[in-house]
Write an enzyme that holds these catalytic residues in place. Structure first.
Site, PDB file in Angstrom:
ATOM      1  N   HIS A 180       0.897   4.984   6.585  1.00 34.56           N
ATOM      2  CA  HIS A 180       0.799   5.639   5.275  1.00 34.56           C
ATOM      3  C   HIS A 180       0.999   7.142   5.441  1.00 34.56           C
ATOM      4  O   HIS A 180       1.216   7.613   6.551  1.00 34.56           O
ATOM      5  CB  HIS A 180      -0.567   5.325   4.660  1.00 34.56           C
ATOM      6  CG  HIS A 180      -0.809   3.852   4.531  1.00 34.56           C
ATOM      7  ND1 HIS A 180      -1.581   3.144   5.413  1.00 34.56           N
ATOM      8  CD2 HIS A 180      -0.336   2.945   3.645  1.00 34.56           C
ATOM      9  CE1 HIS A 180      -1.595   1.858   5.072  1.00 34.56           C
ATOM     10  NE2 HIS A 180      -0.827   1.706   4.004  1.00 34.56           N
TER      11      HIS A 180
ATOM     12  N   ASP B  19      -3.667   5.727  11.805  1.00 39.64           N
ATOM     13  CA  ASP B  19      -2.781   5.228  10.756  1.00 39.64           C
ATOM     14  C   ASP B  19      -1.468   6.002  10.851  1.00 39.64           C
ATOM     15  O   ASP B  19      -1.387   7.176  10.483  1.00 39.64           O
ATOM     16  CB  ASP B  19      -3.425   5.432   9.377  1.00 39.64           C
ATOM     17  CG  ASP B  19      -2.520   4.971   8.238  1.00 39.64           C
ATOM     18  OD1 ASP B  19      -1.380   4.519   8.510  1.00 39.64           O
ATOM     19  OD2 ASP B  19      -2.935   5.069   7.072  1.00 39.64           O
TER      20      ASP B  19
ATOM     21  N   SER C  26       0.811  -1.212   0.000  1.00 34.00           N
ATOM     22  CA  SER C  26       0.000   0.000   0.000  1.00 34.00           C
ATOM     23  C   SER C  26       0.849   1.269   0.000  1.00 34.00           C
ATOM     24  O   SER C  26       0.353   2.346  -0.323  1.00 34.00           O
ATOM     25  CB  SER C  26      -0.954  -0.007   1.195  1.00 34.00           C
ATOM     26  OG  SER C  26      -0.245  -0.255   2.390  1.00 34.00           O
TER      27      SER C  26
END
Ligand SMILES: *[C@@H]1O[C@H](CO)[C@@H](O)[C@H](O)[C@H]1NC(C)=O
Ligand SMILES: *[C@@H]1O[C@H](CO)[C@@H](O)[C@H](O)[C@H]1NC(C)=O
Ligand SMILES: *[C@@H]1O[C@H](CO)[C@@H](O)[C@H](O)[C@H]1NC(C)=O
Ligand SMILES: *[C@@H]1O[C@H](CO)[C@@H](O)[C@H](O)[C@H]1NC(C)=O
Length: 468
Positions: free
Chosen positions: A445, A442, A168
């Site tokens: 990312h 998160d 990702s």
């Protein structure tokens, strides 16, 4: 390399000597992170983003004194950071430097860039109110890193194809590039392809004179053939096939001018390794040992060595297919550049699903895992580059380069979405829907715009050096 080892020994001593135990303890935590977050960018529920909505954000900017910027908690200038020189690196070592305040607005607006709008990777659109994290520029120590030029990238990319391959974070970087290019493209890109699960996408920019520019993303978290752990689907560990390539992207290489690989995080979670049709090892697999041949279960593998093997084999195979393509006279396009983005550190402070925020302060020094994962890529790229340059059987050699972002990314815990991985994360807390789960964060990312744009700024310079 001595410098690197010395720096590490000095600063991270206890980690080195207690590595196996420490690794073991972190598996459990990491497994949780991985399942939810490594999948985060693969949202089957997300509607196809029909390439709409990209607007041409103005890139004419004024440089103002940065007195209005908040003081940065994120780094302290002037302590040395790890750097190595690499035969495959651009002329200047972009990996060694520091973040400096930059009052200019970012090149694109994350709330309107079509590539990320529907997937909610825009932290601002998700409700993040602070904007200080976008006002930083990476300043290498020994040279300047030119500003990202969407025009220059689009010129190079005319009738070409750049593909991001991996996990990702590869997708994060691809979306950043699409948004950066959208800022100058005469029209927004078409989403020319999107697999049902969203893991494979291709955007095509078209210019006024019939040219096109393609950016794509291929899901391949191990680069080799593999099946990912997925609690949702009852798959409790990764399966990695050490002697099989992932043809979902490898078979497309002949149509790719620059492949940008990015992998690493998936290797850290429980995995079972296959070779020659047999299970040959596993990692973090104590809970599953009963399912395996005892001998195999006890010969736990180091994920570092599996990652090294995967990276080396992938680069060697790309070189082999490139030679084959050249010598078969089949014509057609063949890759010119294989770049590998080095490990992008996460910044979880505690348990990710207990509402622990991302770290407030940057680690100036890389931790043990980050150091090793980065080094594996840098060394494998050097090895592939020197093998390629010592062979004479290719008229147009394939170039290998490391996009060495580990140190610069390590200094930017502020650049992660944190709670803004979802829209209005705190909305549920104030009402009585009975949903009392802690807000997830998160810290893996990157917000867009944000530090990931710098990865593409370095990618452009890497590509242009080749073009000269
Ligand atoms: C881009 O243009 C080239 C040259 O005209 C063409 O061969 C290629 O098929 C086009 N690619 C896409 C995705 O439209
Ligand atoms: C278990 O694996 C080892 C090593 O591959 C092999 O030598 C042994 O025969 C296997 N045992 C069984 C019961 O399958
Ligand atoms: C190039 O490679 C071929 C075999 O791959 C070898 O026979 C030849 O001597 C090489 N030429 C040079 C100039 O190294
Ligand atoms: C209440 O919580 C639900 C569930 O998360 C959310 O969808 C909704 O928007 C919230 N309502 C208000 C008024 O915040």
């Amino acid at each position: 390399m001595m410098t690197l080892l010395k720096t590490y020994n000095h600063n991270d001593k206890q980690h080195q000597f207690s590595l196996p135990k420490r690794n073991f303890v972190t598996y459990a935590v990491y497994a949780l992170i991985a399942v939810a977050l490594l999948y985060l960018f693969v949202d089957p529920a997300a509607p196809p983003a029909a390439g709409s909505g990209a607007t041409a954000a103005s890139s004419t900017t004024t440089t103002k004194p940065s007195s209005s910027l908040p003081p940065s908690p994120y780094y302290e200038a002037s302590s040395p950071i790890i750097s190595t020189s690499s035969a495959a690196a651009p002329l200047c070592d972009y990996s060694d430097g520091e973040w400096v305040p930059d009052a200019r607005p970012p090149l694109y607006d994350g709330t309107t860039c079509g590539a990320i709008k529907d997937d909610g990777r825009s932290c601002t659109a998700n409700g993040r109110a602070d904007t200080g994290y976008v006002h930083w520029r990476w300043q290498p120590r020994a040279c300047d890193l030119p500003d990202f030029s969407a025009d220059a990238f689009l010129r190079w990319l005319r009738n070409r194809h750049v593909a991001f391959v991996g996990d990702s974070l590869a997708r994060n970087q691809a979306e950043s590039l699409v948004c950066l290019l959208s800022s100058r493209s005469p029209s927004p890109p078409d989403l020319a392809h999107r697999s049902a699960d969203g893991r494979f996408r291709r955007w095509v920019f078209r210019d006024d004179s019939g040219g096109n520019a393609t950016v794509s993303v291929f899901w391949s978290p191990f680069l080799l053939k593999g099946v990912e752990k997925s609690e949702r689907d009852g798959v409790r560990y990764n399966q990695v096939f050490l002697d099989a390539f992932d043809e979902r992207w490898m078979s497309e290489l002949h149509g790719i001018d620059a492949a940008v690989l990015s992998a690493g995080h998936w290797f850290r979670i429980p995995s079972v390794y296959h070779r020659g049709g047999r299970v040959v090892g596993c990692h973090g697999c104590d809970d599953y040992a009963a399912e395996f041949n005892r001998t195999v279960a006890e010969s736990t593998s180091s994920f570092f060595s599996v990652f090294r093997d995967a990276v080396r084999r992938t680069l060697a195979e790309a070189a082999r297919r490139h030679r084959h393509q050249s010598s078969s006279g089949a014509g057609g396009k063949k890759p010119q550049l294989v770049a590998f983005t080095t490990f992008s550190p996460s910044h979880f402070e505690g348990h990710w699903n207990e509402g622990a925020p991302c770290k407030k302060k940057a680690d100036r020094e890389l931790g043990y895992t980050e150091t090793e994962m980065r080094k594996i890529v840098v060394e494998a790229v050097e090895e592939a580059a020197s093998t390629m340059s010592s062979s004479n059987d290719s008229a147009q050699p394939l170039r290998f380069a490391a996009l060495d972002v580990t140190a610069l990314a390590n200094m930017r815990p502020d650049g992660h979405p944190g709670p803004y991985m979802r829209k209005n994360p705190f909305a549920a807390a104030g009402n009585n829907t009975g949903d009392h789960r802690p807000v997830q964060h998160d810290c893996l990312h990157w917000c867009m715009p944000g530090p990931v744009d710098t990865f593409n700024q370095i990618l452009l310079q890497t590509i242009l050096l080749r073009a000269r």
